[in-house]
Design a protein around this motif. Sequence first.
Motif, PDB file in Angstrom:
ATOM      1  N   ASP A 178      59.817  27.420  77.478  1.00  0.00           N
ATOM      2  CA  ASP A 178      59.921  26.832  76.143  1.00  0.00           C
ATOM      3  C   ASP A 178      60.137  25.326  76.241  1.00  0.00           C
ATOM      4  O   ASP A 178      61.013  24.854  76.968  1.00  0.00           O
ATOM      5  CB  ASP A 178      61.105  27.495  75.420  1.00  0.00           C
ATOM      6  N   HIS A 179      59.336  24.570  75.493  1.00  0.00           N
ATOM      7  CA  HIS A 179      59.532  23.124  75.328  1.00  0.00           C
ATOM      8  C   HIS A 179      59.479  22.365  76.655  1.00  0.00           C
ATOM      9  O   HIS A 179      60.319  21.512  76.940  1.00  0.00           O
ATOM     10  CB  HIS A 179      60.856  22.827  74.618  1.00  0.00           C
ATOM     11  N   LYS A 186      56.149  29.260  74.710  1.00  0.00           N
ATOM     12  CA  LYS A 186      56.045  28.599  73.415  1.00  0.00           C
ATOM     13  C   LYS A 186      56.452  27.135  73.512  1.00  0.00           C
ATOM     14  O   LYS A 186      57.250  26.730  74.355  1.00  0.00           O
ATOM     15  CB  LYS A 186      56.918  29.309  72.378  1.00  0.00           C
ATOM     16  N   ASN A 187      55.834  26.333  72.644  1.00  0.00           N
ATOM     17  CA  ASN A 187      56.216  24.924  72.451  1.00  0.00           C
ATOM     18  C   ASN A 187      56.025  24.050  73.689  1.00  0.00           C
ATOM     19  O   ASN A 187      56.695  23.034  73.844  1.00  0.00           O
ATOM     20  CB  ASN A 187      57.686  24.812  71.987  1.00  0.00           C
ATOM     21  N   LYS A 217      52.527  28.024  69.509  1.00  0.00           N
ATOM     22  CA  LYS A 217      52.731  26.597  69.265  1.00  0.00           C
ATOM     23  C   LYS A 217      52.711  25.768  70.551  1.00  0.00           C
ATOM     24  O   LYS A 217      53.395  24.746  70.676  1.00  0.00           O
ATOM     25  CB  LYS A 217      54.053  26.363  68.520  1.00  0.00           C
ATOM     26  N   ASN A 218      51.908  26.191  71.504  1.00  0.00           N
ATOM     27  CA  ASN A 218      51.694  25.386  72.699  1.00  0.00           C
ATOM     28  C   ASN A 218      50.535  24.428  72.477  1.00  0.00           C
ATOM     29  O   ASN A 218      49.559  24.761  71.795  1.00  0.00           O
ATOM     30  CB  ASN A 218      51.372  26.293  73.885  1.00  0.00           C
ATOM     31  N   ASN A 230      48.183  28.389  68.436  1.00  0.00           N
ATOM     32  CA  ASN A 230      48.446  27.354  69.415  1.00  0.00           C
ATOM     33  C   ASN A 230      47.523  26.189  69.096  1.00  0.00           C
ATOM     34  O   ASN A 230      46.691  26.262  68.180  1.00  0.00           O
ATOM     35  CB  ASN A 230      48.202  27.876  70.831  1.00  0.00           C
ATOM     36  N   GLY A 249      56.330  22.511  66.441  1.00  0.00           N
ATOM     37  CA  GLY A 249      56.856  23.604  67.250  1.00  0.00           C
ATOM     38  C   GLY A 249      57.386  24.740  66.388  1.00  0.00           C
ATOM     39  O   GLY A 249      57.546  24.613  65.163  1.00  0.00           O
ATOM     40  N   THR A 250      57.698  25.845  67.016  1.00  0.00           N
ATOM     41  CA  THR A 250      58.217  27.001  66.269  1.00  0.00           C
ATOM     42  C   THR A 250      59.543  26.701  65.593  1.00  0.00           C
ATOM     43  O   THR A 250      59.915  27.359  64.616  1.00  0.00           O
ATOM     44  CB  THR A 250      58.416  28.197  67.217  1.00  0.00           C
ATOM     45  N   PRO A 298      56.460  19.835  70.008  1.00  0.00           N
ATOM     46  CA  PRO A 298      56.188  20.573  71.245  1.00  0.00           C
ATOM     47  C   PRO A 298      56.477  19.687  72.462  1.00  0.00           C
ATOM     48  O   PRO A 298      56.506  18.451  72.369  1.00  0.00           O
ATOM     49  CB  PRO A 298      54.699  20.905  71.146  1.00  0.00           C
TER      50      PRO A 298
END
Length: 510
Positions: A365-366, A397-398, A431-432, A446, A477-478, A483
């Motif tokens: 993540d992130h 994600k992200n 959300k990548n 995404n 981002g989520t 992101p």
Amino acid sequence: MISGTDGAHAATITVAAGGDFQAALNTAQAGDTIVLEAGASYIGPFTLPAKPASTDYITIQSSAVAQLPAGTRVSPANAALMPKLLSPGNNQPALYTAPFSHHYKLIGIEFAPLNASVYVREIIRLGDGSLAQNTLEMVPRDLIFDRCYIHAHPTQDTIRGIALNSAETSIINSYISEFHSKGFDAQAIWGWNGPGPFKIINNYLEASGENLGFGGAVPGVVGLIPSDIEIRRNTLSKPLSWRTEGWMIKNLFELKAAQRVVMEGNILENCWANAQAGYAIQLTVRNEEGAASWNTIQDVTIKNNIIRRVGGGINFLGRDGNNYPSGQMSGVRIENNLFEDVSGVKWGGNGNFLQMTTVANVTVDHNTVIHSGPNAAIINAYAATSNAGPNAGFIFKNNIVENNAYGIFGGGIGVGNAAIAVYFPGGVFLKNVMVATPSTIYPVDNFYPALLSEVQFVNSVGGDYRLAPSSPYKRRGTDGKDPGCDFVALYAALPDGVPNPAPSPSPSPT
């Protein structure tokens, strides 16, 4: 000599140059302080003996400790302010612990071999890595090494700075360097037969094999897994000059058996393909010699770190790959890291961000990942005889990543959604920002810019990978944030609040 007392059990014992340090250790009681003369050499090996039960420490410190500020990492430039505890060679450490020893604090001490010609494998031996240490009661505990300089010599083949087979041990504000070998793994710190907890905070760690790691040998204590490990604000580095010196290079951080690990606010830099494929981090479960079937890796957080100038990001092996039964790796979180200059061309390897098989409950993540290579992938997932299962519970994600050659690849399957269905069933991909990745064969929700420039970093050439105000991915981002990496949080976790430059090659020890 005893130069003064502060109370019934708080004597100060001064050992001048040429004095008997071991006698002082044998005499000292809980609460005492042993002062060694800065600049003086004391030839070991020295033993920290077992003492009666107490929660007070015996402190061993430099006579110039006041010139080594608390909370500040030392360097070789501080060596003149330190007494030297020296290994005499013959494979004897400078310092080791007796069984049942406890509550020792060492501040401002230099540890080294007597010279570059003597043979020594480990400079400091905490606990016993052999099967002889087979109960938790006998494991040395409550040990602190603060502002120490621990090193071998530039041409010397020495495999370990600290063998960390103890309980409740802190290594802080220290500088550990020049551990390298041409025929064996060499490490700054490595542990396998100590339960922890361990605090490794604000150190410089340099070694050719693995700079830092746990597991990798059969523990004498049945069921033991190194646990409760805190790794913060360290620099793990290999001098680039080592690329031409013939040392055996592996990785920067490795776990083969560990649980409840937090790695946060560190800089990991300079790892190239040599004896391994150049991955910065190796998380690989191992049941050593088939005698430690309980081994696993679980509950690991890798957060707010900078990983740079490496041939690959992270390699996961969920179960032992040598057909020995083991536990399955589970519960790993890779969050808010910057992976920069991950290059299969410059550093060998393939430039993958992740390689993985049969791992459960991993969250990524992130992260901002700048990686490349003619065979590079975002994720290279594969199966083997002992690792044939999927990666269940996977969340991705992200992140900001680059497709390169293979994007998300599954061995024997191909790329994209087909690989995800087999290797990451039920996985979450949201959300990548996936640069140059064909959106038609990847999950919806995404972002798929054609070029890295379309992400719109503030100044990628200058290493500023924050999203510019004009970026189309701001706050997408989520969680409503950008992101990629949150650089405010990243820099706040680092030792000095900003990325440190790579240190120069270690100077020749004095």
